[in-house]
Structures are given as structure tokens and as C-alpha cells.
Design an enzyme around this catalytic site. Structure first.
Site, mmCIF file in Angstrom:
data_model
loop_
_atom_site.group_PDB
_atom_site.id
_atom_site.type_symbol
_atom_site.label_atom_id
_atom_site.label_comp_id
_atom_site.label_asym_id
_atom_site.label_seq_id
_atom_site.Cartn_x
_atom_site.Cartn_y
_atom_site.Cartn_z
ATOM 1 N N LYS A 1 -1.755 -9.325 -1.469
ATOM 2 C CA LYS A 1 -2.728 -8.795 -2.692
ATOM 3 C C LYS A 1 -3.329 -9.951 -3.302
ATOM 4 C CE LYS A 1 -2.739 -7.450 -6.801
ATOM 5 N NZ LYS A 1 -1.434 -7.143 -8.416
ATOM 6 N N ASP B 1 -4.210 -3.159 -4.652
ATOM 7 C CA ASP B 1 -3.311 -3.077 -5.506
ATOM 8 C C ASP B 1 -2.689 -1.373 -5.982
ATOM 9 O OD1 ASP B 1 -5.906 -1.683 -7.100
ATOM 10 O OD2 ASP B 1 -5.335 -3.293 -8.819
#
Length: 206
Positions: A115, A133
Site C-alpha cells: 500500500k 487501504d
């Protein structure tokens, strides 16, 4: 294509944002700070840190205790401070002070997962990637775009079904939508502009 229709609708409601003036180092540090905290806490911690230590060299040479105090609003400040200082040192020594622009190099940095690495690629370098996320993971599953258990699985599936030209904007649109409408608890179905495409909404309506 369902995902393309969804993205085009969300574009009408949300403007794409610019973080840290697209400075790769500041985007990286901001993303590390953002882990497991709210955006407003990230903003405060990032502002405090860079106001006192504006350059990567400043941060790398700063006492870790001082970094801890400056980033305290972001939570988990001891772990994050140690990570930020170490990442800064490695970038200075191994990459001549320039944040890597390749995924595999970013993933070599301590504490940098997919991420965070993808956020740097998208928000600093403007490269096609899909940062996943909690918002992107939750919304993708609610919409029925994916049926996955982890953000890593979600990213893999989204890369397969989302045309590459839409990768860059997907995270920002879904994050804003997740903060505004598709909240983790009590999503605002009555105000949702894409509910006709939502599997979760249809199941609730049965």
C-alpha cells in the site's frame, strides 16, 4: 464495464487531491504516518515533523525521541519514528537521497508494504498503481467488484479487472467516498450515488 461506470460517477463528486506537493520523500513519510490513524492526525503529524526537519537529511540526523514527540498525533509514534529515521538513512545512503520510483525497490525499505509503495508511485510519481487501504478493500467488496479477504488479494483482483488508465485515480476516489458516504459503520445509503451498482445495498434491500 461496471467499475468504469462507478469511477466516472465518483469523478463528478470528488476532485483528485495532491499530497505534499508530490514530493516523493514527503509522500512516503506521510503514508507511513497514515498507517492506522485518521487523516487529520496524519496532517498534523506530517506538518509538525517537516516544519522542524524539512529535508531528508534533517530527519535522518534528528534524535529519534524528538521525531517521536513531533509525530505523536499519528499514534504508534515510537514504531513510526524509528521506521521513519531508518528509511530516511537508507534512502540517503543507498539511493543518494532520492526515493526509489520502482515498486520492488520501495518494498525493500523497512516497514514499506504494497500500500505504501503504491501510494508513492501514484501520488509522487504519477505511475499507474492501485494502493489498497481499508477503504478500497471495504468498498471493492461491498460493490461486488471483488470477493477477497485481504488488501493484497483485493489489489491483485483489481489489477485484473480495472483498465490501467483508471488505476491512478481509483484509490483517491474510493478513499474520499469511503470517508464521506460508504463508511465502515452506518454507510449513508440514501445519499450514495452508486448504490444501483452495489451488491451490499441490494442484499440489504431484499
Amino acid at each position: 464495464m461496471k467499475i468504469v461506470k462507478i469511477i466516472k460517477i465518483l469523478r463528478k463528486f470528488y476532485n483528485l487531491r495532491v499530497f505534499e506537493d508530490r514530493d516523493p520523500y514527503r509522500v512516503l513519510i506521510r503514508t507511513i504516518l497514515s498507517q492506522r490513524t485518521r487523516d487529520e492526525n496524519t496532517d498534523e503529524a506530517s506538518s509538525r515533523l517537516f516544519q522542524e526537519y524539512p529535508t531528508i537529511k534533517d530527519v535522518a540526523e534528528a534524535p529519534v525521541e524528538r521525531i517521536e514527540w513531533l509525530i505523536k498525533p499519528a499514534g504508534f509514534y515510537r514504531v513510526k519514528a524509528k521506521r521513519i529515521k531508518e528509511v530516511s538513512r537508507i534512502i540517503l545512503e543507498d539511493y543518494k537521497g532520492r526515493v526509489p520510483s520502482k515498486l520492488e525497490d520501495l518494498l525493500e525499505l523497512p516497514g514499506v508494504g504494497r500500500k505504501t509503495a503504491n501510494c508513492v508511485l501514484v501520488y509522487a510519481y504519477g505511475k499507474a498503481a492501485i494502493p489498497v487501504d481499508t477503504h478500497v478493500h471495504r468498498i471493492s467488496n461491498r460493490l461486488g467488484l471483488v470477493n477477497t479477504k485481504t488488501p493484497e488479494e483485493t489489489e491483485k483482483r483489481l489489477r485484473e479487472i480495472v483498465p490501467k488508465e483508471y488505476w491512478i485515480e481509483l484509490n483517491d476516489l474510493f478513499v474520499q467516498f469511503g470517508q464521506d458516504i460508504c463508511k465502515p459503520i452506518s454507510p449513508r445509503h440514501d445519499e450514495c450515488p452508486i448504490r444501483e451498482y452495489c451488491r451490499y445495498y441490494k442484499l440489504l434491500s431484499l
